[in-house]
Scaffold this motif. Structure first.
Motif, PDB file in Angstrom:
ATOM      1  N   ARG A  94      56.138  45.070 -73.649  1.00  0.00           N
ATOM      2  CA  ARG A  94      56.957  43.788 -73.496  1.00  0.00           C
ATOM      3  C   ARG A  94      56.078  42.717 -73.928  1.00  0.00           C
ATOM      4  NH1 ARG A  94      59.847  43.103 -67.757  1.00  0.00           N
ATOM      5  NH2 ARG A  94      58.286  41.456 -67.447  1.00  0.00           N
ATOM      6  N   PRO A  95      56.805  41.583 -74.270  1.00  0.00           N
ATOM      7  CA  PRO A  95      55.988  40.356 -75.132  1.00  0.00           C
ATOM      8  C   PRO A  95      55.425  39.355 -73.953  1.00  0.00           C
ATOM      9  CG  PRO A  95      58.518  40.122 -75.447  1.00  0.00           C
ATOM     10  CD  PRO A  95      58.037  41.507 -74.653  1.00  0.00           C
ATOM     11  N   ARG A  96      55.538  39.831 -72.606  1.00  0.00           N
ATOM     12  CA  ARG A  96      55.022  38.913 -71.568  1.00  0.00           C
ATOM     13  C   ARG A  96      54.807  39.753 -70.482  1.00  0.00           C
ATOM     14  NH1 ARG A  96      59.062  37.093 -68.175  1.00  0.00           N
ATOM     15  NH2 ARG A  96      61.004  37.999 -68.794  1.00  0.00           N
ATOM     16  N   ASN A  97      53.647  39.354 -69.705  1.00  0.00           N
ATOM     17  CA  ASN A  97      53.201  39.930 -68.365  1.00  0.00           C
ATOM     18  C   ASN A  97      52.839  41.393 -68.740  1.00  0.00           C
ATOM     19  OD1 ASN A  97      55.772  37.902 -66.775  1.00  0.00           O
ATOM     20  ND2 ASN A  97      53.403  37.684 -66.702  1.00  0.00           N
ATOM     21  N   SER A  98      52.544  41.826 -69.713  1.00  0.00           N
ATOM     22  CA  SER A  98      52.338  43.234 -69.981  1.00  0.00           C
ATOM     23  C   SER A  98      50.695  43.011 -70.552  1.00  0.00           C
ATOM     24  CB  SER A  98      53.067  43.800 -71.371  1.00  0.00           C
ATOM     25  OG  SER A  98      52.258  43.245 -72.484  1.00  0.00           O
ATOM     26  N   LEU A  99      50.037  44.353 -70.402  1.00  0.00           N
ATOM     27  CA  LEU A  99      48.688  44.651 -70.747  1.00  0.00           C
ATOM     28  C   LEU A  99      48.228  44.266 -71.953  1.00  0.00           C
ATOM     29  CD1 LEU A  99      45.983  45.981 -69.679  1.00  0.00           C
ATOM     30  CD2 LEU A  99      46.739  48.132 -70.401  1.00  0.00           C
ATOM     31  N   PHE A 100      49.185  44.475 -73.044  1.00  0.00           N
ATOM     32  CA  PHE A 100      48.693  44.228 -74.414  1.00  0.00           C
ATOM     33  C   PHE A 100      49.228  42.949 -74.624  1.00  0.00           C
ATOM     34  CE2 PHE A 100      49.094  48.833 -74.656  1.00  0.00           C
ATOM     35  CZ  PHE A 100      47.981  49.080 -75.270  1.00  0.00           C
ATOM     36  N   SER A 101      50.173  42.154 -74.027  1.00  0.00           N
ATOM     37  CA  SER A 101      50.701  40.748 -74.393  1.00  0.00           C
ATOM     38  C   SER A 101      49.285  39.860 -73.937  1.00  0.00           C
ATOM     39  CB  SER A 101      51.861  40.383 -73.976  1.00  0.00           C
ATOM     40  OG  SER A 101      51.699  39.952 -72.366  1.00  0.00           O
ATOM     41  N   GLN A 102      48.956  40.201 -72.815  1.00  0.00           N
ATOM     42  CA  GLN A 102      47.934  39.382 -72.150  1.00  0.00           C
ATOM     43  C   GLN A 102      46.604  39.462 -72.472  1.00  0.00           C
ATOM     44  OE1 GLN A 102      51.002  37.668 -71.077  1.00  0.00           O
ATOM     45  NE2 GLN A 102      49.500  36.776 -69.830  1.00  0.00           N
ATOM     46  N   LEU A 103      46.191  40.835 -72.698  1.00  0.00           N
ATOM     47  CA  LEU A 103      44.864  41.031 -72.888  1.00  0.00           C
ATOM     48  C   LEU A 103      44.561  41.768 -74.381  1.00  0.00           C
ATOM     49  CD1 LEU A 103      43.683  42.257 -69.340  1.00  0.00           C
ATOM     50  CD2 LEU A 103      42.913  40.213 -70.561  1.00  0.00           C
ATOM     51  N   GLY A 104      45.560  41.945 -75.200  1.00  0.00           N
ATOM     52  CA  GLY A 104      45.445  42.370 -76.399  1.00  0.00           C
ATOM     53  C   GLY A 104      45.267  43.686 -76.730  1.00  0.00           C
ATOM     54  N   PHE A 105      44.458  44.534 -75.898  1.00  0.00           N
ATOM     55  CA  PHE A 105      43.991  46.010 -75.908  1.00  0.00           C
ATOM     56  C   PHE A 105      43.741  46.364 -74.396  1.00  0.00           C
ATOM     57  CE2 PHE A 105      40.388  43.627 -76.961  1.00  0.00           C
ATOM     58  CZ  PHE A 105      39.307  44.269 -76.286  1.00  0.00           C
ATOM     59  N   ILE A 106      43.493  47.642 -74.249  1.00  0.00           N
ATOM     60  CA  ILE A 106      43.156  48.131 -73.049  1.00  0.00           C
ATOM     61  C   ILE A 106      41.989  47.865 -72.665  1.00  0.00           C
ATOM     62  CG2 ILE A 106      43.215  50.342 -71.369  1.00  0.00           C
ATOM     63  CD1 ILE A 106      45.431  51.626 -73.216  1.00  0.00           C
ATOM     64  N   PRO A 107      41.381  47.489 -71.685  1.00  0.00           N
ATOM     65  CA  PRO A 107      39.941  47.121 -71.416  1.00  0.00           C
ATOM     66  C   PRO A 107      39.007  48.402 -71.254  1.00  0.00           C
ATOM     67  CG  PRO A 107      41.388  45.497 -70.049  1.00  0.00           C
ATOM     68  CD  PRO A 107      42.348  46.576 -70.609  1.00  0.00           C
ATOM     69  N   PRO A 108      37.993  48.450 -71.747  1.00  0.00           N
ATOM     70  CA  PRO A 108      37.457  49.638 -71.763  1.00  0.00           C
ATOM     71  C   PRO A 108      36.981  50.236 -70.390  1.00  0.00           C
ATOM     72  CG  PRO A 108      35.926  47.918 -72.650  1.00  0.00           C
ATOM     73  CD  PRO A 108      37.295  47.351 -72.614  1.00  0.00           C
ATOM     74  N   GLU A 109      36.902  49.462 -69.433  1.00  0.00           N
ATOM     75  CA  GLU A 109      36.497  50.347 -68.213  1.00  0.00           C
ATOM     76  C   GLU A 109      37.892  50.560 -67.429  1.00  0.00           C
ATOM     77  OE1 GLU A 109      33.958  46.832 -67.839  1.00  0.00           O
ATOM     78  OE2 GLU A 109      33.121  47.766 -69.347  1.00  0.00           O
ATOM     79  N   LEU A 110      39.105  50.114 -67.774  1.00  0.00           N
ATOM     80  CA  LEU A 110      40.074  50.102 -67.042  1.00  0.00           C
ATOM     81  C   LEU A 110      40.523  51.775 -66.919  1.00  0.00           C
ATOM     82  CD1 LEU A 110      41.958  48.294 -65.434  1.00  0.00           C
ATOM     83  CD2 LEU A 110      43.776  48.619 -67.260  1.00  0.00           C
ATOM     84  N   LYS A 111      40.663  52.372 -65.586  1.00  0.00           N
ATOM     85  CA  LYS A 111      41.141  53.657 -65.228  1.00  0.00           C
ATOM     86  C   LYS A 111      42.777  53.580 -64.906  1.00  0.00           C
ATOM     87  CE  LYS A 111      36.603  55.243 -64.063  1.00  0.00           C
ATOM     88  NZ  LYS A 111      36.033  53.942 -64.098  1.00  0.00           N
TER      89      LYS A 111
END
Lengths: 246, 111
Positions: A158-175
């Protein structure tokens, strides 16, 4: 192996954006009407409506998983699901510590009420539950996993409130245990667009705010029985358990 | 204008990335959606944001930005500082909202 029709993203009347018709009784009857076997209760930043839904659902043979949709500091929405009410209570304390008190103006944001099985109001929550908590997505994920919960970033395309809208990509340490894609999304297209590794499971749930939406979108869980431990195995593709989007 | 000059003129805090202070600035961008910055910011810009997450520095590096300014005196996360040092992109801060910082920076860059 058996097939379980599962919708793990459902709001109740407690969420400010949840319809007043989203009472525990209506959610359970809608879920059964839609042929769901397992539902998850995930209000914004609060777990307080889970127990009543669990009681009503359990009596009618519906598996109810208690949880929450958290808005972390980055304004990313993520689902947390728990095996029992002890873990849920500890997580509620975590939310209470981290949620900023912005008064809820019900005429603008909507009502935030906890109701009992007969739709009687037990409590009105004062702090606006749509605000973000003062903790990063990694801190939330670590807390969920510390409590042996399941962590699923919500509607990632989604273009808002999503991992990709807010942070661009999956943070490397996120499980993550899985990623939820939105109702109309095409699984293959989302994988390609965001370059999601094949070992990460994608799921679809309704994100229902109205009774008519409960179970309209769901994922099949292939496992032995409808328990939390089996569900985690299915999400992680362990011991021959797996999930698939219809 | 170099980042060091901007730091001096606006009285910015330098959280990290000191080795990048002689980077040249050629514009600014204000956004809190990292997906938007990935799509729309360009090389040499100073990015003004309230996001303190480590992904900020990864995107600043990807887009080869000159520096990042955190608004409202926000503290960066520890791994954001580490990333800024590794990438030699200054992570700056100021106790002002984005509007004020952008306004002052715009005046400096467009005298």
């Amino acid at each position: 192996m058996k097939t379980f029709r599962t919708d793990l993203h459902i709001h109740t009347v407690l969420s400010p954006c949840g319809d007043l018709e989203m009472s525990p009784a209506n959610i359970v009857s809608s879920a059964i009407r839609q042929g769901l076997n397992i539902i998850g209760i995930t209000d914004h930043n609060s777990t307080k409506q889970c127990e009543t839904v669990w009681k009503l659902g359990t009596n009618l043979g519906l598996t109810v998983i208690p949880g929450c949709e958290i808005t972390s500091r980055e304004e990313v929405h993520s689902l947390a699901l728990f095996a029992d009410f002890d873990a849920l209570a500890v997580f509620q304390e975590f939310l209470d510590r981290h949620l900023a008190i912005i008064p809820n103006i019900s005429s603008i944001f909507g009502y935030q009420v906890v109701v009992d099985e007969n739709d009687q109001i037990l409590e009105e929550i004062d702090g606006y539950l749509g605000a973000s908590i003062d903790a990063s997505i990694e801190e939330v994920e670590q807390k969920v996993h510390e409590l042996s919960g399941i962590f699923i970033p919500a509607h990632i395309d989604r273009p808002r409130n999503s991992l990709f809208s807010q942070l661009g990509f999956i943070p490397p340490e996120l499980k993550v245990d899985a990623l939820q894609i939105s109702k109309l999304a095409d699984e293959k297209a989302v994988r390609e667009k965001y370059r999601i590794a094949p070992e990460i499971t994608l799921v679809k749930f309704s994100d229902a705010h109205y009774p008519g939406d409960v179970g309209k979108t769901f994922t099949f869980f292939e496992m032995e029985k409808p328990t939390f431990i089996e569900m985690r195995k299915a999400l992680l593709g362990e011991d021959g358990r797996w999930v698939h989007i219809p | 204008m170099k980042v060091s000059e901007l730091v001096e003129k606006l009285g910015l805090t330098v959280h990290s990335g000191q080795n990048g202070l002689d980077r040249e600035i050629n514009g600014g961008y204000v956004s809190d959606l990292l997906s938007d910055v990935m799509g729309n910011a360009s090389e040499g810009m100073v990015w003004i944001t309230l996001q303190v997450h480590q992904n900020v520095m990864a995107i600043a590096s990807l887009k080869d930005l000159a520096a990042v300014i955190l608004v409202n005196n926000l503290d960066p996360q520890e791994n954001t500082i580490a990333h800024s040092n590794n990438e030699n992109i200054p992570l700056l801060g100021k106790n002002l909202p984005a509007f004020e910082i952008a306004g002052k920076m715009y005046q400096l860059l467009n005298p």
